[in-house]
Design a protein around this motif. Structure first.
Motif, short mmCIF file in Angstrom:
data_model
loop_
_atom_site.label_atom_id
_atom_site.label_comp_id
_atom_site.label_asym_id
_atom_site.label_seq_id
_atom_site.Cartn_x
_atom_site.Cartn_y
_atom_site.Cartn_z
N LYS A 113 0.85 -1.19 0.00
CA LYS A 113 0.00 0.00 0.00
C LYS A 113 0.89 1.24 0.00
O LYS A 113 2.02 1.19 0.52
N ARG A 141 -4.86 -5.77 -5.12
CA ARG A 141 -3.75 -6.62 -4.67
C ARG A 141 -3.90 -8.10 -5.06
O ARG A 141 -2.92 -8.72 -5.48
N ALA A 188 0.32 -6.07 2.35
CA ALA A 188 -0.59 -4.92 2.23
C ALA A 188 -1.76 -5.01 3.20
O ALA A 188 -2.92 -5.04 2.79
N MET A 238 -3.24 -7.23 4.58
CA MET A 238 -4.25 -8.13 4.01
C MET A 238 -4.59 -9.27 4.97
O MET A 238 -3.74 -10.06 5.36
N THR A 239 -5.86 -9.33 5.31
CA THR A 239 -6.34 -10.39 6.20
C THR A 239 -6.35 -11.73 5.47
O THR A 239 -6.76 -11.82 4.31
N ARG A 245 -10.34 -15.90 0.34
CA ARG A 245 -9.25 -15.38 -0.50
C ARG A 245 -8.32 -16.50 -0.93
O ARG A 245 -7.55 -16.36 -1.89
N GLY A 262 -12.98 -3.64 -1.81
CA GLY A 262 -12.13 -4.83 -1.81
C GLY A 262 -11.61 -5.21 -0.43
O GLY A 262 -10.79 -6.11 -0.31
N SER A 263 -12.08 -4.51 0.61
CA SER A 263 -11.61 -4.82 1.97
C SER A 263 -12.60 -5.75 2.67
O SER A 263 -13.78 -5.83 2.29
N THR A 264 -12.11 -6.40 3.72
CA THR A 264 -13.01 -7.18 4.57
C THR A 264 -13.90 -6.20 5.35
O THR A 264 -15.03 -6.53 5.68
N SER A 265 -13.36 -5.01 5.61
CA SER A 265 -14.05 -4.03 6.45
C SER A 265 -15.43 -3.66 5.90
O SER A 265 -16.40 -3.56 6.66
N TYR A 298 -7.99 4.41 2.44
CA TYR A 298 -8.47 4.84 3.75
C TYR A 298 -8.42 6.35 4.00
O TYR A 298 -9.35 6.89 4.62
N THR A 319 -12.31 0.23 9.58
CA THR A 319 -11.36 -0.77 9.11
C THR A 319 -10.59 -1.29 10.34
O THR A 319 -11.06 -1.10 11.48
N ASP A 320 -9.42 -1.86 10.13
CA ASP A 320 -8.65 -2.43 11.23
C ASP A 320 -8.20 -1.33 12.19
O ASP A 320 -7.77 -0.25 11.76
N GLU A 355 -8.77 -9.78 12.45
CA GLU A 355 -8.13 -9.56 11.14
C GLU A 355 -6.66 -9.97 11.18
O GLU A 355 -5.77 -9.12 11.33
N1 GLU Z 1 -7.31 -6.20 6.67
C1 GLU Z 1 -8.48 -5.89 5.93
C2 GLU Z 1 -8.46 -6.51 4.55
O1 GLU Z 1 -7.59 -7.26 4.26
C3 GLU Z 1 -8.73 -4.40 5.84
C4 GLU Z 1 -7.53 -3.57 5.49
C5 GLU Z 1 -7.30 -3.46 4.00
O2 GLU Z 1 -8.24 -3.10 3.26
O3 GLU Z 1 -6.17 -3.71 3.57
O4 GLU Z 1 -9.31 -6.31 3.75
#
Ligand code: GLU
Length: 271
Positions: A40, A85, A99, A101-102, A107, A148-151, A170, A187-188, A215
């Motif tokens: 990121k 990503r 990045a 990334m959870t 995924r 595209g986020s888990t958030s 963000y 978000t996180d 996460e």
């Molecule tokens: N960790 C979460 C995700 O992988 C939110 C942060 C992000 O968007 O990178 O989606």
């Protein structure tokens, strides 16, 4: 006999052509002499542009450096977003994704992951005194997050009666909160803390609510390449054991950083 010799030659030719395709990412990286890492460039403390040097720096960048050093190759960084990503890794544009990334089971359908190298949990960022204290208070309200986020998914699952407006990154979601287009950004927790830490008026903002979700971050690696995944995992574990991991952690999250966060977990270590 002649036919057999011809068939054999053909077979050898096809085999020779197939070998480079079968060569794993590790050989490709070693041959190239460079690890191409997706990071990121708008997430404080993980991947952000240093104002002075104009280079991307952060904890995720340091994770990439640890892997590149272990492989004995140079490091090239490519900016990614939450939405780009996974496709970039799946299409081979980057070797590794570091990045925020959870590691989600869903995924795993497209890429693989390293062991967990960071533990976060999702929360809400609000203006102090806003009255928003938890997801329950988001009923009928707008909340800002990222594509595209888990958030963006988690908050909708936790509060189906809210409207999620999703941005590319963000800082844009935070801006929407500042402009009153949303009552919260989500978000996180560690990313939210980074946004507050980088803001001109950090005292105006607060992180609230119970964790919406766990996460655990993993480094994204190409699907079905266990040699490369092993190398990445071993590099992380070696860095933990040598203290290099802790050094990187302290640089970004230590007591003197903008986002002090005690390291309360240990990396999975294989004997
Ligand atoms: N960790 C979460 C995700 O992988 C939110 C942060 C992000 O968007 O990178 O989606």
């Amino acid at each position: 006999m002649k036919k057999l010799a011809l068939m054999l030659t053909m077979f050898c030719l096809i085999l020779a052509m197939a070998i480079p395709a079968l060569a794993g990412r590790l050989e490709e990286i070693e041959k190239r002499g460079t690890l191409i890492c997706g990071v990121k460039d708008t997430v404080p403390q993980f991947g952000m542009v240093d104002e002075k040097t104009k280079q991307i720096v952060g904890f995720d960048v340091d994770m990439c450096k640890i892997i590149a050093d272990k492989l004995g190759v140079k490091l090239e960084l490519k900016p990614v977003t939450s939405a780009t990503r996974i496709p970039m890794l799946a299409q081979g544009q980057v070797d590794l994704v570091a990045a925020t990334m959870t590691h989600k089971k869903e995924r795993e359908e497209q890429i693989d992951f390293s062991i967990t190298y960071f533990n976060a949990s999702q929360k809400l960022l609000v203006k102090k005194g806003s009255g928003i204290k938890s997801v329950a208070d988001l009923k009928g309200k707008k909340v800002a997050s990222v594509k595209g986020s888990t958030s963006e998914k988690n908050v909708k699952a936790a509060q189906p009666d809210c409207t999620v407006i999703s941005f590319e990154n963000y800082p844009e979601a935070f801006l929407a909160l500042k402009q009153g287009k949303a009552v919260a950004a989500t978000t996180d927790d560690v990313i939210l803390a980074g946004l507050i830490g980088a803001d001109d008026n950090p005292d105006e903002w607060e992180i609230v609510g119970e964790p919406i979700s766990a996460e655990p971050y993993g480094l994204g690696v190409p699907e079905n390449d266990s040699d490369f995944r092993d190398a990445v995992n071993v590099a992380l574990m070696d860095a933990w054991e040598s203290g290099a991991f802790q050094k990187a952690y302290d640089k970004w999250f230590g007591p003197k950083s903008k986002t002090p966060l005690p390291l309360t977990w240990t990396l999975e270590l294989w004997p």
